[in-house]
Scaffold this motif. Sequence first.
Motif, PDB file in Angstrom:
ATOM      1  N   ILE A  20     -22.788   3.995  33.690  1.00 18.61           N
ATOM      2  CA  ILE A  20     -22.890   2.814  34.542  1.00 18.61           C
ATOM      3  C   ILE A  20     -24.335   2.688  34.988  1.00 18.61           C
ATOM      4  O   ILE A  20     -24.929   3.664  35.444  1.00 18.61           O
ATOM      5  N   ALA A  21     -24.905   1.488  34.886  1.00 16.94           N
ATOM      6  CA  ALA A  21     -26.234   1.251  35.461  1.00 16.94           C
ATOM      7  C   ALA A  21     -26.077   0.397  36.706  1.00 16.94           C
ATOM      8  O   ALA A  21     -25.418  -0.650  36.692  1.00 16.94           O
ATOM      9  N   GLN A  22     -26.667   0.880  37.801  1.00 18.42           N
ATOM     10  CA  GLN A  22     -26.615   0.166  39.079  1.00 18.42           C
ATOM     11  C   GLN A  22     -28.034  -0.165  39.516  1.00 18.42           C
ATOM     12  O   GLN A  22     -28.928   0.688  39.437  1.00 18.42           O
ATOM     13  N   ASP A  23     -28.226  -1.373  40.002  1.00 16.83           N
ATOM     14  CA  ASP A  23     -29.551  -1.803  40.449  1.00 16.83           C
ATOM     15  C   ASP A  23     -29.914  -1.134  41.771  1.00 16.83           C
ATOM     16  O   ASP A  23     -29.149  -1.208  42.746  1.00 16.83           O
ATOM     17  N   ALA A  24     -31.066  -0.480  41.794  1.00 18.98           N
ATOM     18  CA  ALA A  24     -31.475   0.269  42.986  1.00 18.98           C
ATOM     19  C   ALA A  24     -31.726  -0.657  44.173  1.00 18.98           C
ATOM     20  O   ALA A  24     -31.457  -0.291  45.321  1.00 18.98           O
ATOM     21  N   ALA A  25     -32.230  -1.839  43.903  1.00 19.38           N
ATOM     22  CA  ALA A  25     -32.592  -2.743  44.997  1.00 19.38           C
ATOM     23  C   ALA A  25     -31.381  -3.460  45.564  1.00 19.38           C
ATOM     24  O   ALA A  25     -31.143  -3.449  46.776  1.00 19.38           O
ATOM     25  N   SER A  26     -30.591  -4.064  44.707  1.00 19.85           N
ATOM     26  CA  SER A  26     -29.475  -4.900  45.178  1.00 19.85           C
ATOM     27  C   SER A  26     -28.174  -4.128  45.305  1.00 19.85           C
ATOM     28  O   SER A  26     -27.241  -4.581  45.979  1.00 19.85           O
ATOM     29  N   GLY A  27     -28.082  -2.988  44.637  1.00 17.89           N
ATOM     30  CA  GLY A  27     -26.827  -2.241  44.596  1.00 17.89           C
ATOM     31  C   GLY A  27     -25.825  -2.814  43.608  1.00 17.89           C
ATOM     32  O   GLY A  27     -24.731  -2.265  43.459  1.00 17.89           O
ATOM     33  N   ARG A  28     -26.163  -3.881  42.929  1.00 19.55           N
ATOM     34  CA  ARG A  28     -25.210  -4.478  42.002  1.00 19.55           C
ATOM     35  C   ARG A  28     -24.998  -3.612  40.766  1.00 19.55           C
ATOM     36  O   ARG A  28     -25.933  -3.005  40.258  1.00 19.55           O
ATOM     37  N   VAL A  72     -35.550   4.633  35.714  1.00 16.76           N
ATOM     38  CA  VAL A  72     -34.471   5.406  36.323  1.00 16.76           C
ATOM     39  C   VAL A  72     -34.910   6.034  37.645  1.00 16.76           C
ATOM     40  O   VAL A  72     -35.915   6.749  37.700  1.00 16.76           O
ATOM     41  N   ARG A  73     -34.161   5.731  38.685  1.00 18.43           N
ATOM     42  CA  ARG A  73     -34.389   6.341  39.995  1.00 18.43           C
ATOM     43  C   ARG A  73     -33.576   7.624  40.170  1.00 18.43           C
ATOM     44  O   ARG A  73     -34.031   8.594  40.716  1.00 18.43           O
ATOM     45  N   GLU A  74     -32.323   7.578  39.754  1.00 12.45           N
ATOM     46  CA  GLU A  74     -31.516   8.793  39.809  1.00 12.45           C
ATOM     47  C   GLU A  74     -30.430   8.749  38.746  1.00 12.45           C
ATOM     48  O   GLU A  74     -30.038   7.677  38.283  1.00 12.45           O
ATOM     49  N   ILE A  75     -30.002   9.952  38.377  1.00 13.10           N
ATOM     50  CA  ILE A  75     -28.930  10.123  37.401  1.00 13.10           C
ATOM     51  C   ILE A  75     -27.844  10.945  38.080  1.00 13.10           C
ATOM     52  O   ILE A  75     -28.117  12.006  38.639  1.00 13.10           O
ATOM     53  N   ARG A  76     -26.606  10.433  38.039  1.00  7.04           N
ATOM     54  CA  ARG A  76     -25.483  11.112  38.689  1.00  7.04           C
ATOM     55  C   ARG A  76     -24.365  11.355  37.676  1.00  7.04           C
ATOM     56  O   ARG A  76     -24.292  10.684  36.655  1.00  7.04           O
ATOM     57  N   ILE A  77     -23.509  12.298  38.040  1.00  8.92           N
ATOM     58  CA  ILE A  77     -22.355  12.587  37.184  1.00  8.92           C
ATOM     59  C   ILE A  77     -21.132  12.698  38.073  1.00  8.92           C
ATOM     60  O   ILE A  77     -21.253  13.042  39.258  1.00  8.92           O
ATOM     61  N   ASP A  78     -19.971  12.389  37.513  1.00 13.39           N
ATOM     62  CA  ASP A  78     -18.786  12.374  38.374  1.00 13.39           C
ATOM     63  C   ASP A  78     -18.089  13.734  38.418  1.00 13.39           C
ATOM     64  O   ASP A  78     -18.527  14.696  37.788  1.00 13.39           O
ATOM     65  N   VAL A  87     -29.059   4.970  38.483  1.00 13.85           N
ATOM     66  CA  VAL A  87     -29.564   3.986  39.430  1.00 13.85           C
ATOM     67  C   VAL A  87     -30.960   3.605  38.951  1.00 13.85           C
ATOM     68  O   VAL A  87     -31.798   4.479  38.724  1.00 13.85           O
ATOM     69  N   VAL A  88     -31.169   2.297  38.750  1.00 12.24           N
ATOM     70  CA  VAL A  88     -32.360   1.851  38.015  1.00 12.24           C
ATOM     71  C   VAL A  88     -33.090   0.710  38.727  1.00 12.24           C
ATOM     72  O   VAL A  88     -32.507  -0.016  39.540  1.00 12.24           O
ATOM     73  N   GLU A  89     -34.365   0.594  38.377  1.00 11.37           N
ATOM     74  CA  GLU A  89     -35.125  -0.614  38.695  1.00 11.37           C
ATOM     75  C   GLU A  89     -35.130  -1.470  37.440  1.00 11.37           C
ATOM     76  O   GLU A  89     -35.657  -1.056  36.402  1.00 11.37           O
ATOM     77  N   GLN A  90     -34.506  -2.638  37.538  1.00 12.45           N
ATOM     78  CA  GLN A  90     -34.318  -3.492  36.367  1.00 12.45           C
ATOM     79  C   GLN A  90     -35.513  -4.422  36.181  1.00 12.45           C
ATOM     80  O   GLN A  90     -35.704  -5.366  36.951  1.00 12.45           O
ATOM     81  N   THR A  91     -36.290  -4.179  35.146  1.00 15.91           N
ATOM     82  CA  THR A  91     -37.429  -5.041  34.841  1.00 15.91           C
ATOM     83  C   THR A  91     -36.966  -6.471  34.573  1.00 15.91           C
ATOM     84  O   THR A  91     -35.992  -6.680  33.840  1.00 15.91           O
ATOM     85  N   GLY A  92     -37.636  -7.427  35.176  1.00 16.41           N
ATOM     86  CA  GLY A  92     -37.333  -8.838  34.932  1.00 16.41           C
ATOM     87  C   GLY A  92     -36.089  -9.339  35.635  1.00 16.41           C
ATOM     88  O   GLY A  92     -35.776 -10.527  35.567  1.00 16.41           O
ATOM     89  N   GLY A  93     -35.359  -8.432  36.275  1.00 13.46           N
ATOM     90  CA  GLY A  93     -34.154  -8.845  36.990  1.00 13.46           C
ATOM     91  C   GLY A  93     -33.033  -9.330  36.084  1.00 13.46           C
ATOM     92  O   GLY A  93     -32.093  -9.970  36.543  1.00 13.46           O
ATOM     93  N   ILE A  94     -33.121  -8.985  34.815  1.00 10.89           N
ATOM     94  CA  ILE A  94     -32.100  -9.411  33.841  1.00 10.89           C
ATOM     95  C   ILE A  94     -31.656  -8.193  33.041  1.00 10.89           C
ATOM     96  O   ILE A  94     -32.457  -7.583  32.334  1.00 10.89           O
ATOM     97  N   ALA A  95     -30.370  -7.868  33.171  1.00  6.44           N
ATOM     98  CA  ALA A  95     -29.843  -6.702  32.451  1.00  6.44           C
ATOM     99  C   ALA A  95     -29.031  -7.101  31.232  1.00  6.44           C
ATOM    100  O   ALA A  95     -28.816  -6.279  30.353  1.00  6.44           O
ATOM    101  N   CYS A  96     -28.559  -8.328  31.188  1.00  3.32           N
ATOM    102  CA  CYS A  96     -27.592  -8.715  30.136  1.00  3.32           C
ATOM    103  C   CYS A  96     -28.274  -9.508  29.024  1.00  3.32           C
ATOM    104  O   CYS A  96     -29.135 -10.354  29.300  1.00  3.32           O
ATOM    105  N   HIS A  97     -27.839  -9.268  27.803  1.00  4.37           N
ATOM    106  CA  HIS A  97     -28.424  -9.968  26.649  1.00  4.37           C
ATOM    107  C   HIS A  97     -28.116 -11.462  26.672  1.00  4.37           C
ATOM    108  O   HIS A  97     -28.719 -12.236  25.922  1.00  4.37           O
ATOM    109  N   THR A  98     -27.177 -11.870  27.544  1.00  6.32           N
ATOM    110  CA  THR A  98     -26.843 -13.294  27.668  1.00  6.32           C
ATOM    111  C   THR A  98     -27.827 -14.027  28.582  1.00  6.32           C
ATOM    112  O   THR A  98     -27.716 -15.241  28.749  1.00  6.32           O
TER     113      THR A  98
END
Lengths: 129, 129
Positions: A20-28, A72-78, A87-98
């Motif tokens: 799972i990739a989660q945005d560090a800034a927005s938490g999304r 990558v800010r952090e890597i977690r495991i369950d 937990v990542v900083e998403q360049t460009g604010g766009i993660a999806c190929h759409t």
Amino acid sequence: MAADWLDEVRWNADGLVPAIAQDAASGRVLTLAWMNREALACTRATGHAHYWSRSRQALWQKGERSGHRQAVREIRIDCDADAVLVVVEQTGGIACHTGHARCFFRRLEADGWREDEPVLRDPRTIYGD
Amino acid sequence: MAADWLDEVRWNADGLVPAIAQDAASGRVLTLAWMNREALACTRATGHAHYWSRSRQALWQKGERSGHRQAVREIRIDCDADAVLVVVEQTGGIACHTGHARCFFRRLEADGWREDEPVLRDPRTIYGD
């Protein structure tokens, strides 16, 4: 660091774990993708998210074509070590190929799955094709 | 609502999709579990998260033993319809059977996976065994 942290991951029969990739800034929650051992090792070593493409059967650095990399800010495991959270900083604010900010841009409404988040950039201008 | 929203999900060979649970209040990613068609239908119908236990091969309502249920705020699906995100209100503030707030309580540090989040409640007092 020894590689035994990679041995602690409970890889599935195909040698993969969901990541799972989660945005560090927005938490999304941005994406759910898959990592094999090499992808997780590269993510750790480079500080940028790498995944395993099941359709292309290839290691893939997120953003290698689009430029929309994930630092990558952090890597977690369950608890049972069979899922990873990055937990990542998403360049460009766009993660999806759409061209949406994230892959989870559809919500279940009374009449089915409905887009409730906008396309931020035409994917043809992202990939040039 | 017709059931065709369930047909739009790209179930894997085992009839499952990975389902991420995210806490509505904190934004924290709580768990990654799996849903089959029945689990997703029940989640929608009851407003409480249901999953498919791969180890027990059984439908399972989150919190059925612990009381730590997940009231569903929204259900999302990703671009290729093979992953689900449920945004939930986590009863008791504990999502993990270990008594941690969430399953992702270990972080990759220089020396490997390390717990950096506390046990909030002794799991023996959660399950009474």
